[in-house]
Motif scaffolding. Structure first.
Motif, PDB file in Angstrom:
ATOM      1  N   LEU A 437     104.421  23.322  21.447  1.00  0.00           N
ATOM      2  CA  LEU A 437     105.382  24.256  22.043  1.00  0.00           C
ATOM      3  C   LEU A 437     105.600  23.935  23.516  1.00  0.00           C
ATOM      4  O   LEU A 437     106.739  23.969  24.010  1.00  0.00           O
ATOM      5  CB  LEU A 437     104.892  25.691  21.873  1.00  0.00           C
ATOM      6  N   ASP A 438     104.534  23.583  24.212  1.00  0.00           N
ATOM      7  CA  ASP A 438     104.659  23.214  25.626  1.00  0.00           C
ATOM      8  C   ASP A 438     105.516  21.963  25.785  1.00  0.00           C
ATOM      9  O   ASP A 438     106.400  21.900  26.653  1.00  0.00           O
ATOM     10  CB  ASP A 438     103.275  22.979  26.231  1.00  0.00           C
ATOM     11  N   ARG A 439     105.283  20.956  24.947  1.00  0.00           N
ATOM     12  CA  ARG A 439     106.067  19.716  25.045  1.00  0.00           C
ATOM     13  C   ARG A 439     107.538  19.975  24.725  1.00  0.00           C
ATOM     14  O   ARG A 439     108.430  19.419  25.379  1.00  0.00           O
ATOM     15  CB  ARG A 439     105.503  18.652  24.100  1.00  0.00           C
ATOM     16  N   LEU A 440     107.788  20.813  23.737  1.00  0.00           N
ATOM     17  CA  LEU A 440     109.165  21.107  23.380  1.00  0.00           C
ATOM     18  C   LEU A 440     109.878  21.881  24.493  1.00  0.00           C
ATOM     19  O   LEU A 440     111.073  21.688  24.725  1.00  0.00           O
ATOM     20  CB  LEU A 440     109.208  21.906  22.076  1.00  0.00           C
ATOM     21  N   GLY A 441     109.128  22.735  25.172  1.00  0.00           N
ATOM     22  CA  GLY A 441     109.717  23.496  26.263  1.00  0.00           C
ATOM     23  C   GLY A 441     110.148  22.640  27.437  1.00  0.00           C
ATOM     24  O   GLY A 441     111.033  23.031  28.195  1.00  0.00           O
ATOM     25  N   ARG A 442     109.543  21.468  27.581  1.00  0.00           N
ATOM     26  CA  ARG A 442     109.919  20.541  28.661  1.00  0.00           C
ATOM     27  C   ARG A 442     110.397  19.206  28.086  1.00  0.00           C
ATOM     28  O   ARG A 442     110.190  18.152  28.669  1.00  0.00           O
ATOM     29  CB  ARG A 442     108.742  20.334  29.613  1.00  0.00           C
ATOM     30  N   ILE A 443     111.066  19.290  26.959  1.00  0.00           N
ATOM     31  CA  ILE A 443     111.456  18.104  26.197  1.00  0.00           C
ATOM     32  C   ILE A 443     112.273  17.121  27.020  1.00  0.00           C
ATOM     33  O   ILE A 443     112.131  15.902  26.890  1.00  0.00           O
ATOM     34  CB  ILE A 443     112.221  18.514  24.911  1.00  0.00           C
ATOM     35  N   GLU A 444     113.131  17.612  27.903  1.00  0.00           N
ATOM     36  CA  GLU A 444     114.015  16.718  28.652  1.00  0.00           C
ATOM     37  C   GLU A 444     113.274  15.879  29.684  1.00  0.00           C
ATOM     38  O   GLU A 444     113.839  14.934  30.231  1.00  0.00           O
ATOM     39  CB  GLU A 444     115.128  17.524  29.310  1.00  0.00           C
ATOM     40  N   THR A 445     112.007  16.195  29.935  1.00  0.00           N
ATOM     41  CA  THR A 445     111.220  15.418  30.901  1.00  0.00           C
ATOM     42  C   THR A 445     110.381  14.337  30.231  1.00  0.00           C
ATOM     43  O   THR A 445     109.778  13.513  30.927  1.00  0.00           O
ATOM     44  CB  THR A 445     110.286  16.338  31.704  1.00  0.00           C
ATOM     45  N   LEU A 446     110.312  14.324  28.895  1.00  0.00           N
ATOM     46  CA  LEU A 446     109.448  13.378  28.190  1.00  0.00           C
ATOM     47  C   LEU A 446     110.112  12.010  28.106  1.00  0.00           C
ATOM     48  O   LEU A 446     111.274  11.886  27.725  1.00  0.00           O
ATOM     49  CB  LEU A 446     109.129  13.880  26.784  1.00  0.00           C
ATOM     50  N   ALA A 447     109.348  10.978  28.447  1.00  0.00           N
ATOM     51  CA  ALA A 447     109.895   9.615  28.456  1.00  0.00           C
ATOM     52  C   ALA A 447     110.022   9.029  27.062  1.00  0.00           C
ATOM     53  O   ALA A 447     110.842   8.134  26.829  1.00  0.00           O
ATOM     54  CB  ALA A 447     109.020   8.710  29.326  1.00  0.00           C
ATOM     55  N   ASP A 448     109.220   9.524  26.108  1.00  0.00           N
ATOM     56  CA  ASP A 448     109.202   8.948  24.766  1.00  0.00           C
ATOM     57  C   ASP A 448     108.753  10.031  23.792  1.00  0.00           C
ATOM     58  O   ASP A 448     107.738  10.688  24.024  1.00  0.00           O
ATOM     59  CB  ASP A 448     108.223   7.762  24.735  1.00  0.00           C
ATOM     60  N   VAL A 449     109.492  10.220  22.714  1.00  0.00           N
ATOM     61  CA  VAL A 449     109.162  11.274  21.747  1.00  0.00           C
ATOM     62  C   VAL A 449     108.422  10.723  20.526  1.00  0.00           C
ATOM     63  O   VAL A 449     108.240  11.434  19.550  1.00  0.00           O
ATOM     64  CB  VAL A 449     110.424  12.035  21.280  1.00  0.00           C
ATOM     65  N   THR A 450     107.976   9.485  20.587  1.00  0.00           N
ATOM     66  CA  THR A 450     107.314   8.871  19.425  1.00  0.00           C
ATOM     67  C   THR A 450     106.103   9.672  18.987  1.00  0.00           C
ATOM     68  O   THR A 450     105.833   9.800  17.789  1.00  0.00           O
ATOM     69  CB  THR A 450     106.910   7.424  19.745  1.00  0.00           C
ATOM     70  N   CYS A 451     105.339  10.198  19.913  1.00  0.00           N
ATOM     71  CA  CYS A 451     104.145  10.979  19.585  1.00  0.00           C
ATOM     72  C   CYS A 451     104.323  12.454  19.953  1.00  0.00           C
ATOM     73  O   CYS A 451     103.425  13.090  20.498  1.00  0.00           O
ATOM     74  CB  CYS A 451     102.909  10.388  20.278  1.00  0.00           C
ATOM     75  N   LEU A 452     105.490  12.983  19.634  1.00  0.00           N
ATOM     76  CA  LEU A 452     105.787  14.370  19.984  1.00  0.00           C
ATOM     77  C   LEU A 452     104.987  15.358  19.166  1.00  0.00           C
ATOM     78  O   LEU A 452     104.504  16.367  19.663  1.00  0.00           O
ATOM     79  CB  LEU A 452     107.287  14.610  19.774  1.00  0.00           C
ATOM     80  N   LEU A 453     104.828  15.078  17.876  1.00  0.00           N
ATOM     81  CA  LEU A 453     104.296  16.063  16.926  1.00  0.00           C
ATOM     82  C   LEU A 453     102.775  16.032  16.832  1.00  0.00           C
ATOM     83  O   LEU A 453     102.152  15.044  17.209  1.00  0.00           O
ATOM     84  CB  LEU A 453     104.900  15.821  15.554  1.00  0.00           C
ATOM     85  N   PRO A 454     102.159  17.096  16.289  1.00  0.00           N
ATOM     86  CA  PRO A 454     100.719  17.065  16.023  1.00  0.00           C
ATOM     87  C   PRO A 454     100.377  15.987  15.007  1.00  0.00           C
ATOM     88  O   PRO A 454     101.258  15.385  14.384  1.00  0.00           O
ATOM     89  CB  PRO A 454     100.448  18.461  15.447  1.00  0.00           C
ATOM     90  N   LEU A 455      99.098  15.743  14.825  1.00  0.00           N
ATOM     91  CA  LEU A 455      98.568  14.742  13.893  1.00  0.00           C
ATOM     92  C   LEU A 455      98.917  13.321  14.342  1.00  0.00           C
ATOM     93  O   LEU A 455      98.939  12.391  13.558  1.00  0.00           O
ATOM     94  CB  LEU A 455      99.086  14.970  12.474  1.00  0.00           C
ATOM     95  N   CYS A 456      99.210  13.180  15.632  1.00  0.00           N
ATOM     96  CA  CYS A 456      99.503  11.862  16.190  1.00  0.00           C
ATOM     97  C   CYS A 456      98.711  11.712  17.475  1.00  0.00           C
ATOM     98  O   CYS A 456      98.756  12.592  18.333  1.00  0.00           O
ATOM     99  CB  CYS A 456     100.986  11.737  16.471  1.00  0.00           C
ATOM    100  N   ASP A 457      97.944  10.661  17.602  1.00  0.00           N
ATOM    101  CA  ASP A 457      97.153  10.449  18.803  1.00  0.00           C
ATOM    102  C   ASP A 457      98.079  10.188  19.984  1.00  0.00           C
ATOM    103  O   ASP A 457      98.875   9.265  19.987  1.00  0.00           O
ATOM    104  CB  ASP A 457      96.205   9.255  18.618  1.00  0.00           C
ATOM    105  N   GLU A 458      97.960  11.035  21.009  1.00  0.00           N
ATOM    106  CA  GLU A 458      98.783  10.858  22.197  1.00  0.00           C
ATOM    107  C   GLU A 458      98.070   9.953  23.194  1.00  0.00           C
ATOM    108  O   GLU A 458      96.849   9.978  23.336  1.00  0.00           O
ATOM    109  CB  GLU A 458      99.064  12.197  22.855  1.00  0.00           C
ATOM    110  N   THR A 459      98.837   9.154  23.862  1.00  0.00           N
ATOM    111  CA  THR A 459      98.286   8.248  24.888  1.00  0.00           C
ATOM    112  C   THR A 459      98.899   8.570  26.225  1.00  0.00           C
ATOM    113  O   THR A 459      99.932   9.240  26.300  1.00  0.00           O
ATOM    114  CB  THR A 459      98.555   6.796  24.509  1.00  0.00           C
TER     115      THR A 459
END
Length: 459
Positions: A437-459
């Motif tokens: 929910l936090d990432r979606l709330g600031r979606i326009e600031t994210l450089a890459d949405v490849t690991c947006l969702l849960p169950l994905c290791d974020e780097t």
């Protein structure tokens, strides 16, 4: 030689290719972001349903491995398969948003298609929002151009118009020019279809998934150089003629970028997980019951005077399963009175056996009266005048043109967040849900949405 006028598809394609996020008004971007949040929330909950699991299994068996995440799974597929699986999940609970420009569940098709392509190409969050705006506005322009006639003829417009929105969103993310974008729209529209006969069955969410897949595939084909009919709307054997009896209003395409349909007529976000046609009546009954302290046992009869489209959509008076219950005015009202509010946990076949619920169902009826002339239907497309008759002789009446959550009475940011977290809780941890929910709330600031969702290791 005199230049011919642009076709509807050419107008949509040129506008979509010229769109820049900086030119999109802030209120429009906010609505698009809320569409993303709401859609992913209901899709997370929907991913646990039997139909979504089965669709995901089929698509994993036949689809190519890729970079797009599948909700409810750690697997990744190529964009068409992921779009199909996640759009099926997004509509599995019928808890996704609606727009009256076409009477469509637009976001359930457009958002999964856009996200799948965005993850496949490593796009930014800003590019994702830009694509959602482009796809939404193009689809809703087409829906407005077809008027209510398309829906009233019996087409399920979500499946019919969805491939267009998905194709435009995908074309934006693939970086297609106006010519190729027009080809994508033409391919999508020439092969589209969907009937309301699907209501109350697994076919309905599956058709939403197929619409998302078709839109992505159309853009993928156009990217490879495949052509499509640029006059698919106006052609004598084209969309308006075959699907809509020739009815079309071309002004809808001329106003793209001036009339933002994400704002007007706007997006209706569902407060409860049943067909939107029942919501206004549910809100009237809830308000009357709370205001007057009505106990369900006091009720002799509830009469709902509603537009014809509501009766056409809510076809199950005595539903036999969860899916039928979602298209049942008696269930929506009775469950509200018995349980206080319809929640996801009430979408269970066992709930239909509840004695208090069973007693109320036959006491609730619908009709369409003289009040619903053309002007009234335009002003309140799924409105409701409700009368409660009580054992002590009281007669309580109320009216709502739009339900809570509609564009005319939107949910607050807090209510939208609560809905998202409630939906996500069924399939992921509270921490993962809050993080998403936090990432979606600031979606326009994210450089890459490849690991947006849960169950994905974020780097």
């Amino acid at each position: 030689m005199e230049e011919r006028p642009a076709t509807a598809i050419e107008r949509m394609a040129r506008w979509a290719c010229g769109l820049r996020l900086g030119d999109v008004p802030a209120p429009v971007r906010r609505v698009a972001r809320n569409c993303l949040i709401d859609t992913l929330g209901v899709a997370l909950a929907g991913s646990a349903t039997p139909v979504a699991r089965r669709a995901r299994g089929v698509l994993a068996d036949i689809g190519a491995v890729g970079e797009a995440q599948l909700l409810g799974s750690a697997a990744r597929l190529a964009a068409p398969g992921a779009a199909a699986a996640n759009a099926t999940a997004a509509h599995a609970l019928d808890f996704d948003d609606n727009c009256y420009a076409g009477v469509v569940h637009g976001s359930a098709v457009i958002v999964p298609a856009a996200l799948a392509v965005a993850q496949s190409v490593g796009a930014s969050g800003a590019a994702l929002i830009e694509a959602i705006v482009a796809g939404s506005e193009a689809e809703y322009a087409l829906g407005a151009g077809m008027t209510m006639a398309l829906y009233e003829r019996g087409w399920w417009t979500t499946a019919v118009l969805g491939p267009v929105g998905a194709s435009v969103a995908a074309a934006r993310l693939y970086g297609l020019d106006a010519r190729a974008t027009g080809a994508a729209i033409g391919i999508a529209l020439a092969g589209t279809g969907g009937a309301k006969a699907a209501f109350g069955t697994d076919a309905k969410p599956v058709l939403a998934g197929r619409a998302a897949e078709a839109g992505v595939m159309a853009a993928f084909m156009a990217r490879a150089g495949v052509s499509g009919p640029l006059d698919a709307v106006e052609h004598p054997r084209g969309f308006a003629a075959l699907f809509n009896g020739g009815v079309r209003e071309d002004e809808a395409f001329a106003t793209l970028g001036r009339t933002w349909r994400l704002l007007e007529p706007g997006i209706d976000v569902k407060r409860i997980p049943v067909c939107l046609s029942s919501h206004a009546a549910v809100d009237v009954v809830d308000e009357l019951a709370r205001t007057h302290g009505v106990d369900p046992g006091e009720i002799v009869h509830i009469a709902c005077d509603v537009p014809p489209v509501v009766i056409a959509n809510l076809i199950y008076d005595l539903p036999a399963n969860r899916q039928q219950a979602q298209f049942s005015m008696p269930f929506a009202i009775a469950a509200t009175l018995v349980f206080g509010e319809v929640r996801l946990r009430h979408l269970d076949d066992a709930v239909l056996a509840d004695p208090a619920l069973a007693r109320l169902l036959p006491r609730i009826s619908m009709q369409t009266g003289e009040r619903w002339d053309e002007a009234a239907r335009r002003a309140a497309p799924e409105g409701a005048h409700v009368t409660l008759l009580l054992r002590d002789g009281r007669r309580l009446e109320g009216f709502r043109a739009f339900p809570r959550g509609a564009a005319a009475d939107p949910l607050s940011d807090q209510a939208l967040a609560a809905k998202f977290l409630d939906c996500a809780a069924s399939v992921t941890t509270p921490a993962d849900a809050a993080g998403l929910l936090d990432r979606l709330g600031r979606i326009e600031t994210l450089a890459d949405v490849t690991c947006l969702l849960p169950l994905c290791d974020e780097t």
